[in-house]
Motif scaffolding. Structure first.
Motif, PDB file in Angstrom:
ATOM      1  N   GLU A 114      18.091  29.940 -12.491  1.00 54.10           N
ATOM      2  CA  GLU A 114      17.643  29.386 -11.211  1.00 54.10           C
ATOM      3  C   GLU A 114      16.318  30.007 -10.788  1.00 54.10           C
ATOM      4  O   GLU A 114      15.398  29.296 -10.344  1.00 54.10           O
ATOM      5  CB  GLU A 114      18.703  29.639 -10.137  1.00 54.10           C
ATOM      6  N   PHE A 115      16.192  31.327 -10.927  1.00 57.31           N
ATOM      7  CA  PHE A 115      14.950  31.987 -10.509  1.00 57.31           C
ATOM      8  C   PHE A 115      13.774  31.550 -11.379  1.00 57.31           C
ATOM      9  O   PHE A 115      12.718  31.154 -10.868  1.00 57.31           O
ATOM     10  CB  PHE A 115      15.108  33.508 -10.570  1.00 57.31           C
ATOM     11  N   TYR A 116      13.950  31.590 -12.697  1.00 60.51           N
ATOM     12  CA  TYR A 116      12.817  31.307 -13.578  1.00 60.51           C
ATOM     13  C   TYR A 116      12.513  29.814 -13.686  1.00 60.51           C
ATOM     14  O   TYR A 116      11.367  29.440 -13.985  1.00 60.51           O
ATOM     15  CB  TYR A 116      13.040  31.931 -14.956  1.00 60.51           C
ATOM     16  N   ASP A 117      13.489  28.955 -13.440  1.00 64.49           N
ATOM     17  CA  ASP A 117      13.180  27.527 -13.370  1.00 64.49           C
ATOM     18  C   ASP A 117      12.169  27.266 -12.259  1.00 64.49           C
ATOM     19  O   ASP A 117      11.312  26.384 -12.372  1.00 64.49           O
ATOM     20  CB  ASP A 117      14.447  26.702 -13.117  1.00 64.49           C
ATOM     21  N   GLU A 118      12.271  28.034 -11.180  1.00 62.91           N
ATOM     22  CA  GLU A 118      11.354  27.905 -10.052  1.00 62.91           C
ATOM     23  C   GLU A 118      10.062  28.660 -10.306  1.00 62.91           C
ATOM     24  O   GLU A 118       8.956  28.130 -10.141  1.00 62.91           O
ATOM     25  CB  GLU A 118      12.029  28.445  -8.791  1.00 62.91           C
ATOM     26  N   TYR A 119      10.192  29.899 -10.747  1.00 62.74           N
ATOM     27  CA  TYR A 119       9.033  30.787 -10.880  1.00 62.74           C
ATOM     28  C   TYR A 119       8.061  30.305 -11.957  1.00 62.74           C
ATOM     29  O   TYR A 119       6.842  30.476 -11.823  1.00 62.74           O
ATOM     30  CB  TYR A 119       9.524  32.196 -11.212  1.00 62.74           C
ATOM     31  N   LEU A 120       8.575  29.691 -13.015  1.00 67.50           N
ATOM     32  CA  LEU A 120       7.725  29.259 -14.123  1.00 67.50           C
ATOM     33  C   LEU A 120       7.204  27.836 -13.957  1.00 67.50           C
ATOM     34  O   LEU A 120       6.497  27.333 -14.823  1.00 67.50           O
ATOM     35  CB  LEU A 120       8.486  29.388 -15.449  1.00 67.50           C
ATOM     36  N   SER A 121       7.551  27.198 -12.850  1.00 70.50           N
ATOM     37  CA  SER A 121       7.028  25.861 -12.548  1.00 70.50           C
ATOM     38  C   SER A 121       5.777  26.023 -11.693  1.00 70.50           C
ATOM     39  O   SER A 121       5.841  26.529 -10.571  1.00 70.50           O
ATOM     40  CB  SER A 121       8.081  25.037 -11.797  1.00 70.50           C
TER      41      SER A 121
ATOM     42  N   ARG B 234       9.465  26.126 -23.105  1.00 80.17           N
ATOM     43  CA  ARG B 234       9.568  24.810 -22.471  1.00 80.17           C
ATOM     44  C   ARG B 234       8.476  24.610 -21.418  1.00 80.17           C
ATOM     45  O   ARG B 234       7.845  25.565 -20.965  1.00 80.17           O
ATOM     46  CB  ARG B 234      10.931  24.619 -21.810  1.00 80.17           C
ATOM     47  N   ARG B 235       8.281  23.381 -20.994  1.00 76.63           N
ATOM     48  CA  ARG B 235       7.383  23.063 -19.880  1.00 76.63           C
ATOM     49  C   ARG B 235       8.254  22.868 -18.639  1.00 76.63           C
ATOM     50  O   ARG B 235       9.141  22.015 -18.628  1.00 76.63           O
ATOM     51  CB  ARG B 235       6.591  21.784 -20.177  1.00 76.63           C
ATOM     52  N   TYR B 236       7.998  23.654 -17.624  1.00 79.05           N
ATOM     53  CA  TYR B 236       8.824  23.614 -16.417  1.00 79.05           C
ATOM     54  C   TYR B 236       8.214  22.636 -15.410  1.00 79.05           C
ATOM     55  O   TYR B 236       7.072  22.800 -14.992  1.00 79.05           O
ATOM     56  CB  TYR B 236       8.925  25.009 -15.794  1.00 79.05           C
ATOM     57  N   HIS B 237       8.981  21.640 -15.035  1.00 77.17           N
ATOM     58  CA  HIS B 237       8.508  20.631 -14.093  1.00 77.17           C
ATOM     59  C   HIS B 237       8.908  21.008 -12.663  1.00 77.17           C
ATOM     60  O   HIS B 237       9.803  21.837 -12.444  1.00 77.17           O
ATOM     61  CB  HIS B 237       9.057  19.258 -14.457  1.00 77.17           C
ATOM     62  N   LYS B 238       8.254  20.388 -11.706  1.00 78.29           N
ATOM     63  CA  LYS B 238       8.509  20.694 -10.300  1.00 78.29           C
ATOM     64  C   LYS B 238       9.951  20.375  -9.933  1.00 78.29           C
ATOM     65  O   LYS B 238      10.405  19.245 -10.096  1.00 78.29           O
ATOM     66  CB  LYS B 238       7.558  19.885  -9.407  1.00 78.29           C
ATOM     67  N   PRO B 239      10.682  21.351  -9.404  1.00 83.51           N
ATOM     68  CA  PRO B 239      12.051  21.081  -8.953  1.00 83.51           C
ATOM     69  C   PRO B 239      12.051  20.492  -7.549  1.00 83.51           C
ATOM     70  O   PRO B 239      11.024  20.498  -6.857  1.00 83.51           O
ATOM     71  CB  PRO B 239      12.703  22.469  -8.974  1.00 83.51           C
ATOM     72  N   GLY B 240      13.182  19.997  -7.120  1.00 83.61           N
ATOM     73  CA  GLY B 240      13.325  19.487  -5.760  1.00 83.61           C
ATOM     74  C   GLY B 240      13.909  20.553  -4.854  1.00 83.61           C
ATOM     75  O   GLY B 240      14.401  21.588  -5.311  1.00 83.61           O
ATOM     76  N   PHE B 241      13.861  20.322  -3.549  1.00 82.16           N
ATOM     77  CA  PHE B 241      14.477  21.256  -2.616  1.00 82.16           C
ATOM     78  C   PHE B 241      15.995  21.189  -2.717  1.00 82.16           C
ATOM     79  O   PHE B 241      16.671  22.200  -2.670  1.00 82.16           O
ATOM     80  CB  PHE B 241      14.023  20.957  -1.183  1.00 82.16           C
ATOM     81  N   GLY B 242      16.550  19.983  -2.816  1.00 79.74           N
ATOM     82  CA  GLY B 242      17.973  19.827  -3.086  1.00 79.74           C
ATOM     83  C   GLY B 242      18.895  20.128  -1.925  1.00 79.74           C
ATOM     84  O   GLY B 242      20.070  20.451  -2.137  1.00 79.74           O
TER      85      GLY B 242
END
Length: 432
Positions: A300-307, A58-66
């Motif tokens: 959670e970790f890889y959604d951030e790390y791969l973005s 997948r292409r991981y997009h920038k997450p928000g701070f939330g």
């Protein structure tokens, strides 16, 4: 770097889209309660395989701070995230607490300077979260270079330093006695200390009360890591030939020369490839076993790390040349728009350095080298801390950061050392 490599990367993403769609359909069907085979080992294996494949492609997009709230004592306090300062390549985000008690004492300001090294500022979510109950927190949120049109112009290390000086002026303009502390994580250690030195040399009234440098490459000749040795061996010209690409059409920044985030990510992952492979095998097993909590932590970790984000070529190459090849800052040759960056000019700003025992990006001693270079800061306003059993990421995130490093940073800020010369309450040594 072969021509059109960025285009080849984009084409590879597009090529797997049909397979990803088929995988998603299969995953939806095989985990549906209406499918009796979803309760079998065969069905769970198919669902796990489909998710791992989808996440790898997948292409991981920038997450928000939330952040919606923070805990101050036992009370949940709402958080409003606002952009209070903006330039083409950076947004300054403020995590405002709008409903403070009327008689509450103003909290000190904390400027967290996020690294511009391929990952988004949200990689510091844990860093920000740890300080929210104790500070009025701001963070630099750097903008992905591939989204910025070429017509906007360049962005290099000199511009980075200018941005930090402008932000310090903004945050210290009307403090009413509230101190401003700054914290640079990894790469920003160099531009942050350079910005402070330039402000001190100009006798600026807007210098911060302190600067905390965490795992930063102040002098990469000390305990050199694989990253440092590679830069020294290859030299800046090699990086220009092999690491710089033009943003392809389809993005706002089409035609801009960049160091692509996917190359930076590939380099980071290659350094610890066994760890990442094992993590995805573990995800597969967690999914089969129905261990939802462990699987969610992985996501959670890889959604951030791969973005990842792209860096402007001029910023990347100037940083490689000055910091990793020529060692211009510790050698006293670094200049900002023709003006020498003299760290001996720093005299009013307290200095805390933090390093990790197992850091494979910034070796032990590379950050603490700042103490020798800032020779006119009184010893009572300096402290160094070496955290045992953490790597680079653990310096600013994770349980040891929350429980051992962050409290020491807060204590340093509370001590008299962050305001005026005095008997230091901290002469920090290696943690047990």
């Amino acid at each position: 770097m072969p021509p059109f490599s960025y285009e080849m990367h984009e084409m590879a993403h597009l090529a797997v889209v049909p397979a990803r769609i088929a995988s998603h359909v299969a995953q939806t069907w095989w985990k549906s309660p209406a499918n009796p085979l979803s309760y079998t080992a065969f069905g769970r294996n198919l669902v796990a395989s489909a998710e791992v494949f989808e996440r790898l492609t997948r292409r991981y997009h920038k997450p928000g701070f939330g952040f919606n709230f923070t805990m101050v004592g036992d009370e949940a306090v709402p958080i409003n995230e606002r952009i209070v300062w903006e330039r083409p390549f950076c947004q300054l985000r403020h995590f405002q607490r709008p409903f403070e008690p009327p008689l509450a004492e103003p909290q000190p300001k904390l400027l967290i300077v996020a690294p511009m090294s391929g990952h988004h500022a949200t990689l510091l979510r844990g860093t920000v979260e740890a300080f929210l109950p104790y500070y009025d927190v701001y963070v630099t949120d750097w903008v992905d270079a591939r989204t910025i049109p070429v017509s906007v112009g360049k962005f290099d290390l000199d511009d980075y330093i200018d941005y930090l000086i402008s932000i310090c002026k903004l945050l210290s303009k009307e403090q009413d006695g509230v101190p401003l502390h700054t914290l640079g994580v990894c790469q920003p250690a160099v531009p942050l200390i350079a910005a402070v030195a330039l402000m001190e040399a100009a006798d600026s009234p807007h210098v911060p009360a302190s600067m905390t440098l965490m795992g930063g490459p102040i002098d990469t000749r000390r305990s050199p890591t694989k990253v440092n040795l590679l830069a020294q061996e290859r030299g800046g010209a090699w990086f220009r030939r092999h690491c710089i690409c033009a943003v392809p059409y389809g993005y706002q920044g089409a035609g801009r020369d960049v160091y692509p985030g996917f190359l930076q990510l590939a380099g980071f992952m290659a350094m610890n490839i066994d760890r990442h492979v094992n993590a995805h095998f573990e995800l597969f097993n967690h999914l089969i076993e129905g261990d939802g909590d462990s699987a969610e932590k992985h996501r959670e970790f890889y959604d951030e790390y791969l973005s990842v984000m792209d860096l402007t070529a001029e910023f990347y190459l100037q940083t490689v040349d000055l910091v990793f090849v020529r060692h211009a800052l510790p050698d006293g040759h670094m200049r900002h728009r023709g003006v020498k960056v003299d760290l001996s000019a720093i005299r009013r700003v307290a200095l805390l350095t933090v390093e990790g025992e197992n850091d494979d990006i910034s070796g032990i001693g590379q950050t603490s080298a700042a103490h020798d270079l800032c020779r006119n800061i009184p010893r009572s306003m300096k402290a160094d801390y070496l955290q045992s059993k953490v790597g680079h990421y653990g310096v600013f995130n994770g349980s040891r950061f929350r429980n051992q490093i962050a409290p020491r940073i807060r204590e340093f800020h509370r001590s008299e050392a962050s305001v005026k010369p005095s008997a230091a309450s901290l002469t920090l040594v290696k943690s047990s």
